[in-house]
Design a protein around this motif. Structure first.
Motif, PDB file in Angstrom:
ATOM      1  N   PHE A  32       7.733  11.115  -0.981  1.00  0.00           N
ATOM      2  CA  PHE A  32       8.493  11.596   0.158  1.00  0.00           C
ATOM      3  C   PHE A  32       9.340  12.805  -0.218  1.00  0.00           C
ATOM      4  CE2 PHE A  32      11.606  11.851   3.512  1.00  0.00           C
ATOM      5  CZ  PHE A  32      10.811  11.651   4.630  1.00  0.00           C
ATOM      6  N   GLY A  33       9.300  13.807   0.658  1.00  0.00           N
ATOM      7  CA  GLY A  33      10.079  15.019   0.399  1.00  0.00           C
ATOM      8  C   GLY A  33       9.198  16.183  -0.004  1.00  0.00           C
ATOM      9  N   THR A  34       7.957  15.910  -0.385  1.00  0.00           N
ATOM     10  CA  THR A  34       7.078  16.990  -0.840  1.00  0.00           C
ATOM     11  C   THR A  34       6.292  17.603   0.306  1.00  0.00           C
ATOM     12  OG1 THR A  34       5.291  15.439  -1.323  1.00  0.00           O
ATOM     13  CG2 THR A  34       6.777  15.993  -3.125  1.00  0.00           C
ATOM     14  N   GLY A  35       6.163  16.882   1.403  1.00  0.00           N
ATOM     15  CA  GLY A  35       5.368  17.390   2.522  1.00  0.00           C
ATOM     16  C   GLY A  35       6.226  18.187   3.482  1.00  0.00           C
ATOM     17  N   TYR A  36       5.754  18.309   4.680  1.00  0.00           N
ATOM     18  CA  TYR A  36       6.479  19.109   5.647  1.00  0.00           C
ATOM     19  C   TYR A  36       6.888  18.232   6.820  1.00  0.00           C
ATOM     20  CZ  TYR A  36       1.595  18.847   6.831  1.00  0.00           C
ATOM     21  OH  TYR A  36       0.338  18.375   7.041  1.00  0.00           O
ATOM     22  N   SER A  37       6.952  16.928   6.560  1.00  0.00           N
ATOM     23  CA  SER A  37       7.153  16.018   7.670  1.00  0.00           C
ATOM     24  C   SER A  37       8.548  16.154   8.233  1.00  0.00           C
ATOM     25  CB  SER A  37       6.960  14.604   7.203  1.00  0.00           C
ATOM     26  OG  SER A  37       7.928  14.294   6.260  1.00  0.00           O
ATOM     27  N   SER A  38       8.645  15.932   9.502  1.00  0.00           N
ATOM     28  CA  SER A  38       9.967  15.938  10.083  1.00  0.00           C
ATOM     29  C   SER A  38      10.497  14.514   9.982  1.00  0.00           C
ATOM     30  CB  SER A  38       9.902  16.425  11.522  1.00  0.00           C
ATOM     31  OG  SER A  38      10.079  15.353  12.398  1.00  0.00           O
ATOM     32  N   LEU A  39      11.745  14.434   9.583  1.00  0.00           N
ATOM     33  CA  LEU A  39      12.335  13.118   9.373  1.00  0.00           C
ATOM     34  C   LEU A  39      12.312  12.290  10.659  1.00  0.00           C
ATOM     35  CD1 LEU A  39      15.414  14.041   7.191  1.00  0.00           C
ATOM     36  CD2 LEU A  39      13.417  12.774   6.465  1.00  0.00           C
ATOM     37  N   SER A  40      12.308  12.986  11.782  1.00  0.00           N
ATOM     38  CA  SER A  40      12.375  12.280  13.061  1.00  0.00           C
ATOM     39  C   SER A  40      11.091  11.504  13.366  1.00  0.00           C
ATOM     40  CB  SER A  40      12.661  13.264  14.187  1.00  0.00           C
ATOM     41  OG  SER A  40      11.635  14.226  14.220  1.00  0.00           O
ATOM     42  N   TYR A  41      10.021  11.807  12.628  1.00  0.00           N
ATOM     43  CA  TYR A  41       8.762  11.091  12.820  1.00  0.00           C
ATOM     44  C   TYR A  41       8.791   9.700  12.211  1.00  0.00           C
ATOM     45  CZ  TYR A  41       5.580  14.557  14.764  1.00  0.00           C
ATOM     46  OH  TYR A  41       4.923  15.405  15.587  1.00  0.00           O
ATOM     47  N   LEU A  42       9.698   9.558  11.266  1.00  0.00           N
ATOM     48  CA  LEU A  42       9.675   8.390  10.406  1.00  0.00           C
ATOM     49  C   LEU A  42       9.723   7.068  11.172  1.00  0.00           C
ATOM     50  CD1 LEU A  42       9.421   8.688   7.420  1.00  0.00           C
ATOM     51  CD2 LEU A  42      11.862   8.351   7.201  1.00  0.00           C
ATOM     52  N   LEU A  93       0.850  -1.183   0.000  1.00  0.00           N
ATOM     53  CA  LEU A  93       0.000   0.000   0.000  1.00  0.00           C
ATOM     54  C   LEU A  93       0.888   1.236   0.000  1.00  0.00           C
ATOM     55  CD1 LEU A  93      -2.614  -1.145   2.691  1.00  0.00           C
ATOM     56  CD2 LEU A  93      -2.671  -1.515   0.207  1.00  0.00           C
ATOM     57  N   GLU A  94       0.670   2.100  -0.992  1.00  0.00           N
ATOM     58  CA  GLU A  94       1.420   3.359  -1.056  1.00  0.00           C
ATOM     59  C   GLU A  94       0.565   4.468  -0.467  1.00  0.00           C
ATOM     60  OE1 GLU A  94       3.171   4.392  -4.805  1.00  0.00           O
ATOM     61  OE2 GLU A  94       4.174   2.456  -5.024  1.00  0.00           O
ATOM     62  N   VAL A  95       1.010   4.987   0.646  1.00  0.00           N
ATOM     63  CA  VAL A  95       0.286   6.055   1.319  1.00  0.00           C
ATOM     64  C   VAL A  95       1.169   7.291   1.271  1.00  0.00           C
ATOM     65  CG1 VAL A  95      -0.809   6.712   3.479  1.00  0.00           C
ATOM     66  CG2 VAL A  95      -0.651   4.307   2.855  1.00  0.00           C
ATOM     67  N   THR A  96       0.622   8.430   0.917  1.00  0.00           N
ATOM     68  CA  THR A  96       1.504   9.594   0.767  1.00  0.00           C
ATOM     69  C   THR A  96       1.963  10.114   2.123  1.00  0.00           C
ATOM     70  OG1 THR A  96      -0.233  11.260   0.829  1.00  0.00           O
ATOM     71  CG2 THR A  96       0.341  10.366  -1.332  1.00  0.00           C
ATOM     72  N   GLU A  97       3.055  10.833   2.037  1.00  0.00           N
ATOM     73  CA  GLU A  97       3.601  11.490   3.210  1.00  0.00           C
ATOM     74  C   GLU A  97       2.529  12.355   3.880  1.00  0.00           C
ATOM     75  OE1 GLU A  97       6.532  14.391   2.153  1.00  0.00           O
ATOM     76  OE2 GLU A  97       7.545  14.194   4.064  1.00  0.00           O
ATOM     77  N   ARG A  98       1.748  13.062   3.059  1.00  0.00           N
ATOM     78  CA  ARG A  98       0.701  13.926   3.594  1.00  0.00           C
ATOM     79  C   ARG A  98      -0.341  13.154   4.390  1.00  0.00           C
ATOM     80  NH1 ARG A  98       1.358  18.975   0.655  1.00  0.00           N
ATOM     81  NH2 ARG A  98       2.905  18.281  -0.841  1.00  0.00           N
ATOM     82  N   THR A  99      -0.758  12.019   3.867  1.00  0.00           N
ATOM     83  CA  THR A  99      -1.769  11.210   4.555  1.00  0.00           C
ATOM     84  C   THR A  99      -1.278  10.820   5.940  1.00  0.00           C
ATOM     85  OG1 THR A  99      -2.401  10.239   2.440  1.00  0.00           O
ATOM     86  CG2 THR A  99      -3.167   9.108   4.414  1.00  0.00           C
ATOM     87  N   ILE A 100      -0.057  10.365   6.000  1.00  0.00           N
ATOM     88  CA  ILE A 100       0.480   9.882   7.265  1.00  0.00           C
ATOM     89  C   ILE A 100       0.677  11.002   8.269  1.00  0.00           C
ATOM     90  CG2 ILE A 100       2.528   8.877   8.341  1.00  0.00           C
ATOM     91  CD1 ILE A 100       2.710   6.864   6.399  1.00  0.00           C
ATOM     92  N   MET A 101       1.112  12.153   7.777  1.00  0.00           N
ATOM     93  CA  MET A 101       1.412  13.239   8.689  1.00  0.00           C
ATOM     94  C   MET A 101       0.178  14.025   9.119  1.00  0.00           C
ATOM     95  SD  MET A 101       4.598  12.855   9.113  1.00  0.00           S
ATOM     96  CE  MET A 101       5.791  11.802   8.306  1.00  0.00           C
TER      97      MET A 101
END
Ligand code: C2E
Ligand code: CA
Ligand code: CA
Ligand code: CA
Length: 279
Positions: free
Chosen positions: A181-191, A148-156
């Motif tokens: 990955f890389g298009t959102g504003y997620s902090s890498l530390s959340y990963l 399942l491919e879920v976008t960075e935005r969905t997860i964050m």
């Protein structure tokens, strides 16, 4: 006054009118298309850099309509989300993927990993897991064959319960990847909170890695971090030999893009596999 306005803004109105006509047509045609299941699925191979093996394919929906012609998913997927049609549409797509998996199985291709794009709104449904599971059971397809491919935005965006949901899916056998990955504003530390198998670096970064040193540095960092967290990295939108070479040097795991193949219909995919094996 009405007549005046019409004259004054005739051009504007006409443009608006044709835009809104297309939108109306899009809505009514999309509803019908979902009922008639008027979609096909194309597949794009993903290739491991090191062993040069096809490790899976991504399912990408295609829609050819009598009145509208070819409509790109970049247009009708966001539209379906706004119009409340994304759930039925997504379920038709999953059904179609299952039918292709059955067809491949009959042709001796047993364990091809197929990734499906999951829209935010779909993923956020409380009964998302039950419903996807019931479609898979109906077609006797195993979650083990699906990613399942879920976008960075969905997860964050939606953190409540999301980790539990992902863990549950993972335990059922699904592979999980974070898309764009890389298009959102997620902090890498959340990963590290998410049980991910793959991280897909957005094509917009890959496009610039051979020309912009800072993009290259970002991609390099993402790969390092992902590997620390035992997540494999897929580079999407890879088009050139130079990009492949650079990604290989950066220890990227998997390549997806026109460099190897465009998304192709199921039938052509089988030919692609044969040629790949002969090589
Ligand atoms: P995405 O998931 O990021 O998919 C990658 C897009 O990049 C696809 O466009 C693919 O055809 C294109 N692509 C692949 N390799 C290359 C390359 O080397 N160069 C360039 N320039 N492009 C490449 P597509 O198929 O038009 O899909 C666009 C977006 O629509 C997808 O982005 C995804 O967000 C959405 N989408 C497509 N199919 C589905 C689906 O079945 N379900 C859902 N929910 N969304 C979908
Ligand atoms: Ca994707
Ligand atoms: Ca993507
Ligand atoms: Ca994208």
């Amino acid at each position: 006054a009405k007549q005046n306005g019409r004259n004054q803004y005739a051009f504007y109105f006409e443009e608006l009118e044709s835009d809104s006509k297309r939108l109306l047509l899009l809505e009514s045609e999309l509803r019908k298309a979902i009922q008639k299941k008027e979609f096909t699925i194309y597949y794009q191979p993903k290739v491991s850099i090191e062993k040069q093996e096809i490790i899976g394919v991504e399912a990408l929906v295609r829609w050819q309509n009598e009145k509208l012609g070819f409509v790109s998913p970049g247009e009708f997927i966001p539209y379906a989300e706004d119009a409340g049609l994304i759930i039925p549409l997504s379920e038709v797509i999953i059904e179609k993927v299952c039918l292709d998996i059955i067809d491949w199985r009959n042709k001796g291709i047993l364990n091809l990993l197929v990734s499906i794009n999951i829209a935010s709104l779909h993923f956020q449904q409380d009964d998302f897991i039950e419903r996807i599971n019931s479609i898979l059971m109906q077609y006797n397809c195993s979650p083990r064959q699906l990613e399942l491919e879920v976008t960075e935005r969905t997860i964050m965006n939606d953190t409540e319960g999301i980790v539990e949901k992902l863990i549950k899916l993972k335990n059922m056998g699904f592979k999980l990847s974070i898309d764009d990955f890389g298009t959102g504003y997620s902090s890498l530390s959340y990963l590290n909170r998410f049980p991910l198998n793959y991280l897909k670096i957005d094509g917009s970064f890959i496009k610039q890695i051979t020309s912009l040193k800072d993009k290259q540095a970002i991609v390099d960092c993402i790969i390092l971090l992902a590997h620390r967290l035992h997540i494999k990295v897929v580079a999407e939108g890879v088009e050139t030999k130079e990009q492949v070479k650079l990604l290989k040097e950066m220890d990227c795991d998997i390549i997806q893009g026109y460099y190897y193949s465009r998304p192709i219909p199921s039938k052509e995919l089988l030919d692609f596999f044969e040629l790949w094996e002969i090589h």
